[in-house]
Each structure stands twice: as structure tokens, then as C-alpha cells.
Write a protein that holds these residues in place. Structure first.
Motif, PDB file in Angstrom:
ATOM      1  N   SER A 103      -1.308  -8.951 -13.716  1.00  0.00           N
ATOM      2  CA  SER A 103      -1.345  -7.509 -13.951  1.00  0.00           C
ATOM      3  C   SER A 103       0.029  -6.919 -13.677  1.00  0.00           C
ATOM      4  N   ALA A 104       0.237  -5.726 -14.167  1.00  0.00           N
ATOM      5  CA  ALA A 104       1.520  -5.054 -13.967  1.00  0.00           C
ATOM      6  C   ALA A 104       1.658  -4.589 -12.524  1.00  0.00           C
ATOM      7  N   PRO A 105       2.884  -4.534 -12.015  1.00  0.00           N
ATOM      8  CA  PRO A 105       3.088  -3.997 -10.671  1.00  0.00           C
ATOM      9  C   PRO A 105       2.800  -2.500 -10.631  1.00  0.00           C
ATOM     10  N   ILE A 106       2.566  -1.989  -9.439  1.00  0.00           N
ATOM     11  CA  ILE A 106       2.317  -0.557  -9.289  1.00  0.00           C
ATOM     12  C   ILE A 106       3.257   0.026  -8.235  1.00  0.00           C
ATOM     13  N   LYS A 107       3.517   1.291  -8.383  1.00  0.00           N
ATOM     14  CA  LYS A 107       4.141   2.084  -7.327  1.00  0.00           C
ATOM     15  C   LYS A 107       3.065   3.049  -6.857  1.00  0.00           C
ATOM     16  N   ALA A 108       2.431   2.699  -5.740  1.00  0.00           N
ATOM     17  CA  ALA A 108       1.338   3.516  -5.224  1.00  0.00           C
ATOM     18  C   ALA A 108       1.892   4.635  -4.357  1.00  0.00           C
ATOM     19  N   VAL A 109       1.342   5.824  -4.543  1.00  0.00           N
ATOM     20  CA  VAL A 109       1.742   6.974  -3.735  1.00  0.00           C
ATOM     21  C   VAL A 109       0.501   7.623  -3.147  1.00  0.00           C
ATOM     22  N   ASP A 110       0.682   8.325  -2.022  1.00  0.00           N
ATOM     23  CA  ASP A 110      -0.456   9.000  -1.397  1.00  0.00           C
ATOM     24  C   ASP A 110      -0.708  10.337  -2.087  1.00  0.00           C
ATOM     25  N   HIS A 111      -1.655  11.108  -1.576  1.00  0.00           N
ATOM     26  CA  HIS A 111      -2.026  12.349  -2.253  1.00  0.00           C
ATOM     27  C   HIS A 111      -0.934  13.400  -2.204  1.00  0.00           C
ATOM     28  N   ASN A 112       0.103  13.167  -1.382  1.00  0.00           N
ATOM     29  CA  ASN A 112       1.250  14.082  -1.344  1.00  0.00           C
ATOM     30  C   ASN A 112       2.472  13.516  -2.064  1.00  0.00           C
ATOM     31  N   GLY A 113       2.325  12.314  -2.658  1.00  0.00           N
ATOM     32  CA  GLY A 113       3.431  11.722  -3.388  1.00  0.00           C
ATOM     33  C   GLY A 113       4.295  10.770  -2.599  1.00  0.00           C
ATOM     34  N   ALA A 114       3.962  10.493  -1.327  1.00  0.00           N
ATOM     35  CA  ALA A 114       4.736   9.552  -0.519  1.00  0.00           C
ATOM     36  C   ALA A 114       4.398   8.120  -0.930  1.00  0.00           C
ATOM     37  N   GLU A 115       5.419   7.269  -1.075  1.00  0.00           N
ATOM     38  CA  GLU A 115       5.184   5.898  -1.528  1.00  0.00           C
ATOM     39  C   GLU A 115       4.518   5.071  -0.435  1.00  0.00           C
ATOM     40  N   LEU A 116       3.613   4.205  -0.861  1.00  0.00           N
ATOM     41  CA  LEU A 116       2.874   3.323   0.038  1.00  0.00           C
ATOM     42  C   LEU A 116       3.235   1.885  -0.298  1.00  0.00           C
ATOM     43  N   THR A 117       3.821   1.159   0.643  1.00  0.00           N
ATOM     44  CA  THR A 117       4.207  -0.225   0.413  1.00  0.00           C
ATOM     45  C   THR A 117       3.614  -1.136   1.473  1.00  0.00           C
ATOM     46  N   LYS A 118       3.511  -2.427   1.131  1.00  0.00           N
ATOM     47  CA  LYS A 118       3.004  -3.410   2.086  1.00  0.00           C
ATOM     48  C   LYS A 118       3.947  -3.553   3.266  1.00  0.00           C
ATOM     49  N   GLU A 119       5.241  -3.385   3.007  1.00  0.00           N
ATOM     50  CA  GLU A 119       6.219  -3.541   4.075  1.00  0.00           C
ATOM     51  C   GLU A 119       6.049  -2.463   5.139  1.00  0.00           C
ATOM     52  N   LYS A 120       5.789  -1.241   4.711  1.00  0.00           N
ATOM     53  CA  LYS A 120       5.641  -0.145   5.666  1.00  0.00           C
ATOM     54  C   LYS A 120       4.234  -0.064   6.237  1.00  0.00           C
ATOM     55  N   TYR A 121       3.241  -0.427   5.416  1.00  0.00           N
ATOM     56  CA  TYR A 121       1.842  -0.368   5.843  1.00  0.00           C
ATOM     57  C   TYR A 121       1.198  -1.731   5.584  1.00  0.00           C
ATOM     58  N   PRO A 122       1.445  -2.707   6.466  1.00  0.00           N
ATOM     59  CA  PRO A 122       1.040  -4.100   6.202  1.00  0.00           C
ATOM     60  C   PRO A 122      -0.441  -4.292   5.901  1.00  0.00           C
ATOM     61  N   SER A 123      -1.309  -3.567   6.596  1.00  0.00           N
ATOM     62  CA  SER A 123      -2.731  -3.829   6.372  1.00  0.00           C
ATOM     63  C   SER A 123      -3.237  -3.231   5.064  1.00  0.00           C
ATOM     64  N   LEU A 124      -2.376  -2.502   4.352  1.00  0.00           N
ATOM     65  CA  LEU A 124      -2.732  -2.038   3.007  1.00  0.00           C
ATOM     66  C   LEU A 124      -2.557  -3.134   1.960  1.00  0.00           C
ATOM     67  N   GLY A 125      -2.029  -4.288   2.379  1.00  0.00           N
ATOM     68  CA  GLY A 125      -1.772  -5.371   1.441  1.00  0.00           C
ATOM     69  C   GLY A 125      -2.937  -5.689   0.513  1.00  0.00           C
ATOM     70  N   PRO A 126      -4.138  -6.011   1.053  1.00  0.00           N
ATOM     71  CA  PRO A 126      -5.269  -6.315   0.172  1.00  0.00           C
ATOM     72  C   PRO A 126      -5.667  -5.136  -0.710  1.00  0.00           C
ATOM     73  N   VAL A 127      -5.508  -3.930  -0.193  1.00  0.00           N
ATOM     74  CA  VAL A 127      -5.859  -2.732  -0.963  1.00  0.00           C
ATOM     75  C   VAL A 127      -4.905  -2.555  -2.138  1.00  0.00           C
ATOM     76  N   LEU A 128      -3.612  -2.680  -1.874  1.00  0.00           N
ATOM     77  CA  LEU A 128      -2.623  -2.520  -2.942  1.00  0.00           C
ATOM     78  C   LEU A 128      -2.748  -3.630  -3.977  1.00  0.00           C
ATOM     79  N   ASP A 129      -3.058  -4.856  -3.522  1.00  0.00           N
ATOM     80  CA  ASP A 129      -3.281  -5.949  -4.470  1.00  0.00           C
ATOM     81  C   ASP A 129      -4.470  -5.646  -5.382  1.00  0.00           C
ATOM     82  N   ALA A 130      -5.541  -5.119  -4.778  1.00  0.00           N
ATOM     83  CA  ALA A 130      -6.736  -4.796  -5.563  1.00  0.00           C
ATOM     84  C   ALA A 130      -6.462  -3.651  -6.536  1.00  0.00           C
ATOM     85  N   LEU A 131      -5.720  -2.652  -6.089  1.00  0.00           N
ATOM     86  CA  LEU A 131      -5.372  -1.532  -6.969  1.00  0.00           C
ATOM     87  C   LEU A 131      -4.488  -1.999  -8.119  1.00  0.00           C
ATOM     88  N   ARG A 132      -3.562  -2.883  -7.821  1.00  0.00           N
ATOM     89  CA  ARG A 132      -2.694  -3.409  -8.881  1.00  0.00           C
ATOM     90  C   ARG A 132      -3.525  -4.170  -9.909  1.00  0.00           C
TER      91      ARG A 132
END
Length: 559
Positions: A176-205
Motif C-alpha cells: 500500500s502507499a505510505p501515509i502522512k498521518a495527522v491529528d485533528h489539529n493537523g500535527a503529524e503523527l509518526t512511529k518515531e515520536k509515538y512508538p505505540s502508534l506503530g500498529p495503528v499507523l500500519d493498519a491505517l496505511r
């Protein structure tokens, strides 16, 4: 490129190099074959079968022999040096054929018992693109059951620590294509900054990368053996996990409902307790604000776990009792030390009792018996086994299929018989929940109506959104009052944990006993203003001791 093997001592470490090596490799490999743990020579086969744990020399020899064969690209020989040739051979062969590894250096470290760590430095080449790749892994050596030889105890994690049974290691165009995930205010969400979001970001991608307009790149990734969109349930295959990017694709901008501040607080909070998970949702909309886990297995238990929720279940049990006219916030309710239902006796913590107490007091102090005794009256009406499941689905959406945007387990309050009916009233028996479910239950109590949790806008989510009836206004107010008392009164089990949380607040604690587990699982559900959250800490003990501080930290961060 020629496949060969070169072995030597570099800085005191045994090193195996494959790909583009020169003269003399065969003789060095032959020398390894003659070791106790190494190969499959006639001499080794003819030796008497050994018994007992493998010796240090055998462990070293087995590890070196296996790594040498793997590095050489000889999957057949390497697999025969494991205790499961049938399972190991395809993955070892795929290391070159599917992952496109063209050169690899394997460096064993010092053995610790039967475990041998090693480092991997490899080169991956695919369609003219080449990139180095390095990581660490480990193997264990065991005595073969039939041959008595020292063999590598096969597990896919030997190939890569993140690889599990049934998964594959592949290099090619990403699934699948990569994503740039942002929160509801537009702040970027990355695995590096928020490690436990890893499975969530993978699923969203996996679900939305292509739909949101992205373009896949070339990656080395771990994929499930069978393809699936991975959104239906916790039984779906996990989304692909990227290990190396050879060429970047075009990321799709994906807006989520998450909140960077709440997520940061959740990440910090779960780090204080092992095997912990937390979810926060906006009560008035169901928008998920934070998801965090701190687990050894990297499983997203926050949204996919299946555990008994303990006394946090009393939010729904209280709803059922109020709606059936069996109790009310200020009405008297019996809270004896113990109560028996169909041959099974249930106790309160430390066998406490409340004399002349109200439902509000029993809720705030988490009296089990007060919520089990009314089962008799439900039984007289013929609804003992169905009243709680009906309430859970009708008002809280538990039992419906949720369309959240990522894989979820949506809670289960099944119809029951016998002692399980009584156990369900206090969140034990056959009831199964996770923090997402209980955060939603808490949000429903706070808001007065169920809003199915979501993590992406509805325009992206195909399918229906689960619905439920609003709570009767009087019932909702009583729930809020009792949860507020639990979080603020001197005798409330949630007061200490919620002491630093501001705003209009409420809580419910829970401790769920698990067979053969020394300490109960700690559960806590709470709200502050329009933010609701729930957490579980496995083997954490009392609800207010472990899960409570996790929830409080997230609520204090606000959203």
C-alpha cells in the motif's frame, strides 16, 4: 553474483560473509561440518546419540554451522541444521529469492546459555535499487529428539525478530502507499515520536494509503501469508510492516481523530506499567483521541484485546438494574460479605460489607454482592440470562459490529446460564472487553448516548456505523452521579487516582481475576468533561493502583 562463504575471526568475533567471496570457502565450511553441533557428515551421523542439554561447544558449533549455511545461501543445508526443516527451508530460501538479499554478513555474539545473539549486515538489491540493511536477532540451540544432535530451535524470528509464523519477508512494490498521518489539529503523527502508534499507523496505511491518493514505493516488508484488508476483526491478518525503504512512494495525507497531546500523555503513562493499554475518546462524538500500549508482544491490545473487564462492567450492570426498576442511585441495596448463585459463592474484596447502604455507595466502593443479588429477581422474571446482554447492545453498542477504521474487537457480553450469569454482572465469566470498548462505555455514560468510536472521517470509512438507543435521561444522570462520587468521595475507589484530574469528572475501578495468575488485572475507566478513557494493566492488581494513574494522566492532558 556468485554465492560462496568466507569465514574468519574479526576482532575476536566469528564472522560469516556470503556473496562475492573467493577461494578456500569450501575447505573452511568443511571444517565446520566436522564439529559436534555443526553439519551432517558421515562421522557426525555415525556418532552415538547424545543426551542432556547441549554443551557450550555444541551450542557454538551448531550456531556457526547454521549461520554459515544461511550466509552461503544454502537453504537446504541450513534447514537441516534446525529441528524443523520443513518450516525453516522456505523462509531461508526466501531470504534471497523473495527478500532479494544479495550479500549478508552474520556475526555471532557471546552465547548466554543456549541462546546465541547475532548481528546481520546485508545488502538488498531490487530492480536496480540497492541499499544496506542491518539488524540484530538471536537463535537458541536444543538437543534433537531423535538424532541427539545439537540443532537450532527453529522459529521465524531467527530470520528477523519481527517475523512470525505464517508471515513472509518480501522486497518489492509495497502493498500500500505510505501515509502522512495527522491529528485533528493537523500535527503529524509518526512511529518515531509515538512508538505505540506503530500498529495503528500500519493498519491505517494498509486500509487508506491507496484510497487517499498515495503511490507505493519499493520496500522490504513483513507481510501476512494471506491477503486481507485487515479491518474486520482481530482475527484478520496483520498489516504489512516495513523494515527497509529502497525508494519512497508518494505519501497520502490522512486526517485522523487522534490528538497529539493526549497521545503523548498516553505514551508516557503506559511506560510506567508493563503489559498496559489505554484508549481515550471524545464522549460527545466517539472520536478516538489516543491509543497506547506497552507490551512485550507489540500486540494492539488497546483495540483488539479480549479480557474480562472486572468491575468497570458495573457501569452497564447499573444501567440494567435502574432500567428494570431493581435499583436507583439513592435507594437502599444490600451489600453482604458474600452471595451465592446456583452453587457458586461470590465475595467482596476482603469480604467487606455495607450496612444500610445505597446503590451509589455500593457502586463507589465496588461492592460485588450488591450487583449480583438482584439476579434472583431477574430470574423470577425470566430475563436473568439476557437482561445484561440486551442492555449492552441496546444502549452501549456492545454486540454490534463497529466500523472504526482500524482492526478492533468490539466487545462481547453473551447470553449466559448458571454461575456465569452472576459473574457477568461484575465483569467476569464470559464477558470480554478491551480499553476501546470500556472507553466507549464510559463515554456513553458521560454523554448519555452511544457514539461508535472512529479514528478517521466517515467519508473514508466504507460501510455502516454502529448505532444504539440513547440512555433514558434519568438513567444517564444517575450513572454520571455515581461515577462522580467514585472519583471524588472519600470512600470512592477512584478518588486517589483522579485527585489530579480537573473538570467535571467520574470514574469506575475494576479488578479482574484470571485463573493461574497471581495478581488480578487492573482496570480503570474515567471521564473529565468531554474526554473519556479506559485502561488495563495485566497483573496490575487493584484498579486504582495501576490502570487508574494511566487513565488519569491521559484525562489530565485533555483534548
Amino acid at each position: 553474483m556468485r554465492n560462496g562463504v568466507k569465514i574468519g575471526i574479526v576482532g575476536g568475533a566469528f564472522v560469516v560473509v556470503a556473496g562475492g567471496v573467493g577461494y578456500g570457502a569450501y575447505n573452511i565450511w568443511n571444517g565446520l561440518n566436522s564439529s559436534d553441533g555443526g553439519g551432517s557428515t558421515d562421522t557426525a551421523q555415525a556418532a552415538p546419540a547424545r543426551t542432556g542439554p547441549p554443551t557450550a561447544d555444541e551450542i557454538s558449533g551448531a550456531a556457526k554451522g547454521f549461520l554459515a549455511a544461511w550466509a552461503k545461501g544454502d537453504a537446504d543445508k541450513a534447514s537441516q541444521l534446525t529441528n524443523n526443516a520443513a518450516d525453516s527451508q522456505p523462509l531461508l530460501a526466501g531470504y534471497r529469492a523473495d527478500a532479494h538479499v544479495t550479500r549478508v554478513t552474520l556475526t555471532p555474539g557471546a552465547a548466554s546459555g543456549t541462546k546465541v545473539p547475532f548481528t546481520v549486515k546485508a545488502t538488498i538489491s531490487y530492480e536496480g535499487k540497492t541499499k544496506p540493511w542491518s539488524y540484530t536477532s538471536s537463535l537458541s540451540v536444543v538437543r534433537g529428539l531423535t538424532t541427539g544432535r545439537a540443532l537450532v530451535d527453529w522459529d521465524p524470528s531467527v530470520i528477523h525478530p519481527d517475523l512470525k509464523k505464517g508471515e513472509t519477508l518480501t522486497t518489492g512494490e509495497a502493498e500500500s502507499a505510505p501515509i502522512k498521518a495527522v491529528d485533528h489539529n493537523g500535527a503529524e503523527l509518526t512511529k518515531e515520536k509515538y512508538p505505540s502508534l506503530g500498529p495503528v499507523l500500519d493498519a491505517l496505511r494498509q486500509k487508506y494509503g491507496d484510497k487517499a491518493g498515495g503511490k507505493p514505493g519499493i520496500e522490504t516488508y513483513i507481510g501476512a501469508a494471506d491477503s486481507s484488508d485487515g479491518t474486520a476483526s482481530s482475527d484478520s491478518p496483520a498489516p504489512a510492516k516495513t523494515l527497509l525503504t529502497l525508494s519512497k512512494g508518494t505519501p497520502a495525507l490522512l486526517h485522523t481523530t487522534l490528538d497529539a497531546g493526549a497521545q503523548a500523555a498516553a505514551e508516557t503513562a503506559v511506560k510506567k506499567f508493563s503489559e498496559s493499554s489505554v484508549v481515550a475518546v471524545k464522549a460527545s462524538t466517539g472520536e478516538i483521541r489516543a491509543i497506547a500500549n506497552n507490551r512485550d508482544d507489540a500486540f494492539n491490545a488497546a483495540t483488539q484485546g479480549k479480557l474480562a473487564p472486572g468491575s468497570t462492567m458495573k457501569i452497564m450492570t447499573a444501567t440494567m438494574l435502574i432500567n428494570n426498576g431493581l435499583a436507583a442511585e439513592k435507594s437502599p441495596i444490600l451489600c453482604p460479605e458474600s452471595v451465592t448463585w446456583q452453587g457458586q459463592t461470590f465475595h467482596n474484596l476482603d469480604n467487606f460489607s455495607i450496612a444500610n447502604g445505597t446503590m451509589e455507595q455500593s457502586f463507589a466502593r465496588s461492592c460485588n454482592t450488591a450487583f449480583i443479588k438482584p439476579v434472583g429477581k431477574l430470574n423470577d422474571r425470566g430475563i436473568a440470562d439476557t437482561a445484561l446482554p440486551d442492555t449492552a447492545k441496546k444502549y452501549f453498542g456492545i454486540g454490534s459490529e463497529w466500523n472504526v477504521g482500524i482492526p478492533t474487537f468490539d466487545g462481547s457480553v453473551p447470553k449466559t446460564t448458571g454461575p456465569n450469569t452472576a459473574a457477568a454482572m461484575i465483569g467476569q465469566g464470559l464477558v470480554q472487553m478491551n480499553p476501546l470498548n470500556m472507553a466507549s462505555v464510559t463515554a456513553t455514560a458521560r454523554n448519555g448516548a452511544f457514539h461508535q468510536p472512529v479514528i478517521v472521517p466517515g467519508s473514508l470509512r466504507a460501510g455502516d456505523t454502529a448505532t444504539a438507543q440513547p440512555l433514558p435521561a434519568n438513567t444517564a444522570q444517575q450513572l454520571r452521579d455515581m461515577m462522580h462520587t467514585t472519583a471524588t468521595a472519600g470512600y470512592g475507589t477512584g478518588t486517589v487516582a483522579m485527585s489530579g484530574v480537573g473538570g467535571y469528572k467520574g470514574a469506575k475501578t475494576g479488578s479482574a481475576e484470571v485463573d493461574a495468575q497471581g495478581k488480578s488485572n487492573s482496570w480503570f475507566a474515567g471521564f473529565s468533561n468531554d474526554l473519556a478513557a479506559a485502561a488495563v494493566v495485566q497483573s496490575g492488581g487493584h484498579g486504582g493502583d495501576a490502570a487508574g494513574p494511566v487513565v488519569a494522566a491521559v484525562l489530565a492532558a485533555g483534548s
